[in-house]
Design a protein around this motif. Structure first.
Motif, PDB file in Angstrom:
ATOM      1  N   VAL B 200       0.811  -1.234   0.000  1.00 45.50           N
ATOM      2  CA  VAL B 200       0.000   0.000   0.000  1.00 45.50           C
ATOM      3  C   VAL B 200       0.841   1.280   0.000  1.00 45.50           C
ATOM      4  CG1 VAL B 200      -2.039   1.169   0.943  1.00 45.50           C
ATOM      5  CG2 VAL B 200      -1.735  -1.250   1.359  1.00 45.50           C
ATOM      6  N   GLY B 683       8.834   5.783   9.731  1.00 48.91           N
ATOM      7  CA  GLY B 683       7.951   5.159   8.734  1.00 48.91           C
ATOM      8  C   GLY B 683       7.998   3.646   8.817  1.00 48.91           C
ATOM      9  N   ALA B 686       6.034   2.506  11.829  1.00 45.63           N
ATOM     10  CA  ALA B 686       4.590   2.605  11.588  1.00 45.63           C
ATOM     11  C   ALA B 686       4.114   1.417  10.757  1.00 45.63           C
ATOM     12  CB  ALA B 686       4.256   3.915  10.881  1.00 45.63           C
ATOM     13  N   GLN B 687       4.898   1.023   9.781  1.00 43.73           N
ATOM     14  CA  GLN B 687       4.513  -0.141   8.990  1.00 43.73           C
ATOM     15  C   GLN B 687       4.547  -1.408   9.826  1.00 43.73           C
ATOM     16  OE1 GLN B 687       6.790   0.651   5.485  1.00 43.73           O
ATOM     17  NE2 GLN B 687       4.993   0.502   4.195  1.00 43.73           N
ATOM     18  N   GLU B 695      -2.979  -5.013   9.874  1.00 43.57           N
ATOM     19  CA  GLU B 695      -2.980  -5.334   8.446  1.00 43.57           C
ATOM     20  C   GLU B 695      -2.972  -6.830   8.174  1.00 43.57           C
ATOM     21  OE1 GLU B 695      -0.075  -3.081   6.175  1.00 43.57           O
ATOM     22  OE2 GLU B 695      -0.026  -1.575   7.760  1.00 43.57           O
ATOM     23  N   LEU B 710      -9.528  -0.103   1.139  1.00 41.43           N
ATOM     24  CA  LEU B 710      -8.823   0.367   2.333  1.00 41.43           C
ATOM     25  C   LEU B 710      -9.742   0.437   3.551  1.00 41.43           C
ATOM     26  CD1 LEU B 710      -6.419   3.095   0.879  1.00 41.43           C
ATOM     27  CD2 LEU B 710      -5.898   0.737   1.495  1.00 41.43           C
ATOM     28  N   TYR B 713      -8.726  -3.454   4.349  1.00 40.08           N
ATOM     29  CA  TYR B 713      -7.302  -3.601   4.643  1.00 40.08           C
ATOM     30  C   TYR B 713      -6.887  -2.331   5.378  1.00 40.08           C
ATOM     31  CZ  TYR B 713      -2.416  -4.756   4.389  1.00 40.08           C
ATOM     32  OH  TYR B 713      -1.122  -5.075   4.737  1.00 40.08           O
ATOM     33  N   VAL B 715      -4.805   0.367   7.024  1.00 42.90           N
ATOM     34  CA  VAL B 715      -3.512   1.036   7.131  1.00 42.90           C
ATOM     35  C   VAL B 715      -3.607   2.031   8.291  1.00 42.90           C
ATOM     36  CG1 VAL B 715      -1.957   2.648   5.964  1.00 42.90           C
ATOM     37  CG2 VAL B 715      -3.007   0.773   4.684  1.00 42.90           C
ATOM     38  N   PRO B 716      -2.667   1.991   9.236  1.00 46.11           N
ATOM     39  CA  PRO B 716      -2.805   2.858  10.413  1.00 46.11           C
ATOM     40  C   PRO B 716      -2.761   4.347  10.061  1.00 46.11           C
ATOM     41  CG  PRO B 716      -0.714   1.644  10.470  1.00 46.11           C
ATOM     42  CD  PRO B 716      -1.492   1.106   9.319  1.00 46.11           C
ATOM     43  N   SER B 717      -3.583   5.106  10.759  1.00 52.76           N
ATOM     44  CA  SER B 717      -3.591   6.569  10.602  1.00 52.76           C
ATOM     45  C   SER B 717      -2.790   7.182  11.750  1.00 52.76           C
ATOM     46  CB  SER B 717      -5.023   7.093  10.635  1.00 52.76           C
ATOM     47  OG  SER B 717      -5.466   7.177  11.985  1.00 52.76           O
ATOM     48  N   ALA B 718      -2.739   8.492  11.781  1.00 61.57           N
ATOM     49  CA  ALA B 718      -1.961   9.201  12.810  1.00 61.57           C
ATOM     50  C   ALA B 718      -2.439   8.872  14.219  1.00 61.57           C
ATOM     51  CB  ALA B 718      -2.030  10.705  12.560  1.00 61.57           C
ATOM     52  N   CYS B 719      -3.675   8.418  14.349  1.00 60.95           N
ATOM     53  CA  CYS B 719      -4.194   8.094  15.680  1.00 60.95           C
ATOM     54  C   CYS B 719      -3.693   6.746  16.197  1.00 60.95           C
ATOM     55  CB  CYS B 719      -5.714   8.067  15.670  1.00 60.95           C
ATOM     56  SG  CYS B 719      -6.396   9.712  15.520  1.00 60.95           S
ATOM     57  N   ILE B 721      -0.715   5.452  15.467  1.00 65.10           N
ATOM     58  CA  ILE B 721       0.744   5.440  15.578  1.00 65.10           C
ATOM     59  C   ILE B 721       1.154   6.400  16.697  1.00 65.10           C
ATOM     60  CG2 ILE B 721       2.918   5.885  14.351  1.00 65.10           C
ATOM     61  CD1 ILE B 721       1.301   3.483  13.262  1.00 65.10           C
ATOM     62  N   PRO B 722       1.937   5.908  17.648  1.00 69.14           N
ATOM     63  CA  PRO B 722       2.369   6.785  18.737  1.00 69.14           C
ATOM     64  C   PRO B 722       3.539   7.650  18.286  1.00 69.14           C
ATOM     65  CG  PRO B 722       3.403   4.661  18.988  1.00 69.14           C
ATOM     66  CD  PRO B 722       2.539   4.561  17.758  1.00 69.14           C
TER      67      PRO B 722
END
Ligand code: FES
Ligand code: FES
Lengths: 160, 793
Positions: B200, B683, B686-687, B695, B710, B713, B715-719, B721-722
């Motif tokens: 992605v 990055g 985050a993946q 995922e 999407l 499937y 994909v993490p958003s800003a919320c 990911i710390p």
């Protein structure tokens, strides 16, 4: 799908009277009819936010709108923010904080952040994260994007 | 190499947090991604893709579609069979079965999403309209979905010619594994499942072929990481010499491995453009991307370690099944992902006895290819879980058991049991730095109190090592059709004094236009802003592959160093005549050559003018072109290593996992640009978090893909990911020029295991074992319920 409709759309301050197919997506209109390829397409189903533009000042997904729905309205895209050599404060902050890698999500991020900065105090980083949660970035892990927006908020607060 | 003395007196350019050259165009909407390309009268392709998992193609009827408005041509595999030669990802590995690569499915389809018919029309809208008018008659064949069933005798075969679904199998062995395991005082084992992922990139793939009928030359713009590989493959497939095929990767919107292989669509648009003598363009939509982009990480690992009573690992055994999907990807082969799992399983630990066996199994799913980390996210997940399981069994702290097993600095270089050689890298330093950064002991104390209050807080450590910047002696698949071990830099100063540095690598977010210019500026004595970097273009150098496998800074940076030093010598030679001083008295800095201790100097532009334009100013010998092309081969490559530590808290009501803190301490050698390194780590992490918690590509038992948007499937958003803290343990690599180590993938490699260990740690009072990723709230719920039921009974 023949037949076209006449519409008048204002994009970044310039007015375009054009004739388009009713089914033409706003994002395709911007990219391929007007050649404003700064607005990107990442999913065409409203999830990634890469296509975000401002419609009459509010952020909207150009992949979920038809061009004819923009008739009589005013659209702002990344091309209207600031040029090379005269980037605006948000663009400069992205540059300083390395808030972009591949740059594909960037125009959408900038437009969403522009909207957020106009409307909300963004007191905490969590507020910024929540505000940007409709824009996916696969490269940056969001860390530097949050810092870039934070820096603009802080500077704004410091200004009289 | 240059004999010139070290002349740097200014602050170093390599190592500086320089803002990226790429940014201004990307921030102002002036980037040039493949789909942005403005072409005169392009034609547009839409693919009719298989809706069957495994089926014979009985008949394709395109008659109605041909008459649809705007349609210019329709091609099937049969129509193109004269135009395109079959490619195969070859390898010398024994028991390897290659599978042919066609632009369109030939005879049968082997996964949902495989392109079957290409419709070419005046507009994308018209091409898509016509797709619906095509009728394909399929004869369904038994699906091959479960990899464990697919390896059994008598299983339906995806590739009859191979005679098996096992496309390759290998074994790595050292020592007497069975005896040592049998006598080990402590043994822990598990069966681990890593579910399939997809890369992605936010820019979906796209390619456009332009054909110059007069010159009989093809130019392909493609969102690819590997323009050199694609050029060479197209030259072979289309039977055109390389100087008449040029592949350009313009601005590319992320890759992560997903744009790192040759794709059928790239062959198709080129063949069609040549046939129709028109530009032919295809841009993937997100659904096509989720169906037909190469996917990654899909393994079942049965593994066991034996330890002594002090917690030292004596032996490791693993049996791996890698589900590689329908084809052996070009050029990497089906070996790429699963074999890396067993190569890297022993990790940065001293383990004498090892046996790792692996089978790469074809199934009727999208082909797997490189995805950030390749094999090592799974191997690290397994090994780090085993470490924590052993620590729990022996009541040793997880940090301590790693301290006891990490290879000590004085034993490096160390040959791991799988054959990989680790050079000097900060294994212990990274562990210590990560513990310090997160406040490990304080967290353990806090955890105790929180636990007493019924809260589920967990701390997870993951240490790993990876081989990066690999040279010509190492190959993912011995005998594959390409050489990944070298890169070339071509640097020249032209008659205006402008500096151009050209490379075979292809940046797709890494910022190589910036970091390579830093290396060139440093070694040439030029100003950073005076250098233009050309990359992502098969015409830039004679042979190059692209950007993948954490190689570009090591290989292209090494080549840049060599070429820049050679050009600097030429400049110095010319300048010594112009300034009438000996080379030894000259210093080069900021694009000027100065006689040391005087104010007499000359600019690069003046030297260039003298060399190229002012004939007679210099003797013949000093008028050579101010240019050099150098190739660099790091031969083996170098070790990068890191420790990740995650702290998570699980909500006992919703089973949502919140990451409270995430720390990375990493050693990628000499940092060229710390700003960019940090971004790469963020990055990657985050993946890794996405892969660990959200995922998963899912197929149903009929082989239909269930994650085709999407929304499905995740994909993490800003919320999700710390904030991610990064600490650098900067020990220069002893084996590479400049001391660089690769670092593009590490973030992903460690994060999955750290999260898995943290979740397991949080739930340790319940006796829940985490051996499957992603650990979704639903899986967590089932595990916890099962554990509770067990305690009740
Ligand atoms: S392209 Fe519009 S939201 Fe993804
Ligand atoms: S910078 Fe690549 S997707 Fe955000």
């Amino acid at each position: 799908m023949s037949g076209t409709r006449d519409i008048t759309v204002t994009v970044n301050g310039a007015t375009y009277p054009v004739s388009v197919e009713p089914r033409l997506l706003l994002v395709d209109f911007l990219r391929h009819t007007l050649g404003l390829t700064g607005t990107h397409v990442g999913c065409e189903h409203g999830v990634c936010g890469a296509c975000t533009v401002l419609v009459d000042g509010d952020s909207a997904r150009a992949c979920l709108m038809l061009a004819i729905q923009a008739d009589g309205r005013s659209i702002d895209t990344v091309e209207g923010l600031g040029r090379i050599g005269q980037m605006n404060a948000l663009q400069e902050s992205f540059h300083t904080h390395h808030a972009l890698q591949c740059g594909f999500c960037t125009p959408g991020m900038l437009m969403t952040a522009t909207d957020l900065l106009q409307k909300y105090p963004l007191a905490t980083d969590d507020d910024i994260r929540r505000g940007l949660s409709g824009n996916l970035c696969r490269c940056t892990g969001y860390e530097h994007i949050v810092r870039a927006v934070r820096a603009v908020v802080d500077k704004r607060k410091a200004a009289p | 190499m240059s004999e010139a003395p070290e002349m740097h007196v200014r602050p170093k350019i390599v190592g500086a947090r320089i803002k990226r050259t790429e940014d201004p165009r990307l921030l102002t909407g002036l980037g040039a991604y493949t789909d942005d390309r403005q072409i005169v009268r392009p034609l547009h392709v839409a693919f009719r893709r298989s809706d069957q998992s495994h089926a014979k193609i009985r008949l394709i009827d395109s008659a109605a579609a041909r008459k649809a408005p705007g349609v210019v041509a329709i091609f099937t595999a049969v129509d193109l069979s004269e135009d395109v030669r079959t490619l195969v990802a070859t390898s010398r590995m024994k028991d390897y079965h290659a599978t042919p690569i066609f632009p369109l499915a030939r005879g049968k389809v082997r996964y949902v999403g495989e392109p079957v018919v290409g419709v070419i029309a005046q507009s994308r809208y018209q091409a898509e309209d016509a797709l619906e008018l095509i009728v394909i008659d399929y004869e369904p064949l038994p699906v091959v979905i479960d990899p464990e069933q697919a390896v059994r005798d008598g299983a339906p075969l995806l590739h009859e010619e191979a005679g098996t679904n096992v496309l390759v199998s290998r074994e790595f062995k050292r020592g007497d594994i069975d005896a040592v395991l049998a006598s080990a005082p402590v043994r822990v084992e598990g069966r681990f499942r890593m579910h399939r992922k997809t890369p992605v990139a936010i820019e979906p793939r796209a390619c456009v072929a332009e054909y110059d009928a007069g010159r009989q030359a093809l130019t392909l713009h493609s969102a690819t990481q590997v323009p050199g590989i694609v050029r060479d493959a197209l030259a072979a497939a289309l039977d055109i010499p390389g100087h008449r095929v040029r592949v350009i990767a313009p601005d590319v919107g992320g890759g992560f491995g997903g744009k790192g292989s040759l794709y059928p669509e790239e062959i198709f648009v080129c063949a069609a453009a040549r046939r129709l003598r028109r530009a032919v363009k295809w841009t993937s939509d997100r659904m096509e991307d989720l169906l037909a982009n190469t996917q990654g990480f899909d393994e079942i690992v049965d593994a066991e370690i034996g330890l002594d009573a002090g917690g030292h690992v004596l032996a490791l055994r693993a049996d791996v099944i890698g589900d590689v999907g329908a084809y052996s990807i070009y050029p990497w082969t089906a070996a790429l992902e699963p074999i890396q799992v067993v190569s890297f399983l022993p990790g940065p630990y001293r383990i004498e006895h090892y046996r790792g066996r692996v089978q790469a199994v074809a199934t009727s799913k999208a082909p797997t290819g490189p995805y950030r980390g390749v094999g090592r996210p799974t191997s690290t997940f397994v090994m780090e879980r085993l470490m924590d399981m052993a620590a729990a069994r022996l009541s040793i702290d997880p940090a301590e058991i790693r301290r006891r097993n990490l290879i000590p600095a004085d034993e490096l270089p160390y040959k791991a049991a799988s054959g990989i050689v680790w050079d000097k890298s900060g294994f212990h330093e990274c562990l210590q730095a990560a513990c310090n950064a997160i406040g490990y002991d304080a967290w353990r104390a806090r955890q105790k109190t929180a636990r007493a209050n019924g809260r589920w807080i967990g701390i997870g450590i993951a240490s790993y090592a990876e081989l990066t910047g690999i040279g010509s002696r190492i190959s993912v698949a011995p005998g594959m059709p390409i050489n990944t071990g070298t890169e070339t830099a071509s640097i020249r100063i032209d008659s205006t004094g402008a500096i151009t540095a050209a490379f075979g690598v292809a940046s797709h977010g890494q910022g190589l236009e910036t970091t390579l210019a830093q290396v060139v500026a440093e070694h040439l004595g030029a100003r950073f802003e005076d250098i233009r970097v050309i990359q992502g273009d098969s015409a830039a150098v004679a042979g190059g592959t692209g950007t993948y496998a954490s190689r570009s800074m090591v290989l292209a940076g090494g080549a840049a160093t060599l070429a820049a030093q050679t050009v600097r010598d030429k400049i110095l030679n010319a300048a010594s005549h112009l300034l009438e001083a000996s080379v030894g008295d000259l210093a080069v800095q900021d694009g000027k050559i100065t006689i040391v201790g005087t104010d007499r100097s000359i600019s690069f532009a003046d030297v260039a003018r003298a060399v190229y334009s002012e004939i007679g100013k210099l003797p013949q010998e000093a008028r050579g072109e101010l240019a050099a092309t150098k190739t660099y081969d790091p031969v083996f490559g170098t070790t990068s290593s890191a420790t990740h530590i995650a702290v998570v808290e699980i909500d006992p009501q919703t089973y949502q996992i919140r990451i409270d803190q995430f720390v990375v301490a990493e050693d990628c050698g000499k940092l060229v640009n710390p700003l960019i390194v940090d971004g790469q780590v963020h990055g990657g992490v985050a993946q890794g978090i996405g892969a660990a918690l959200y995922e998963e590509v899912r197929y149903d038992p009929q082989g239909q893909i269930l994650t085709a948007s999407l929304v499905d499937y995740l994909v993490p958003s800003a919320c999700e990911i710390p904030s991610i803290q990064v600490t650098h343990v900067e020990s220069a690599s002893p084996t590479t020029l400049g001391g660089f180590r690769g670092m593009g993938e590490g973030g992903t490699i460690g994060a999955l295991a750290a999260i898995a260990n943290a979740v397991a740690d949080a739930l340790s009072p319940l006796g829940v074992d985490i051996n499957e990723l992603p650990m979704t709230p639903e899986r967590l719920f089932r595990l916890i319920e099962a554990a509770k039921a067990e305690t009740r009974s």
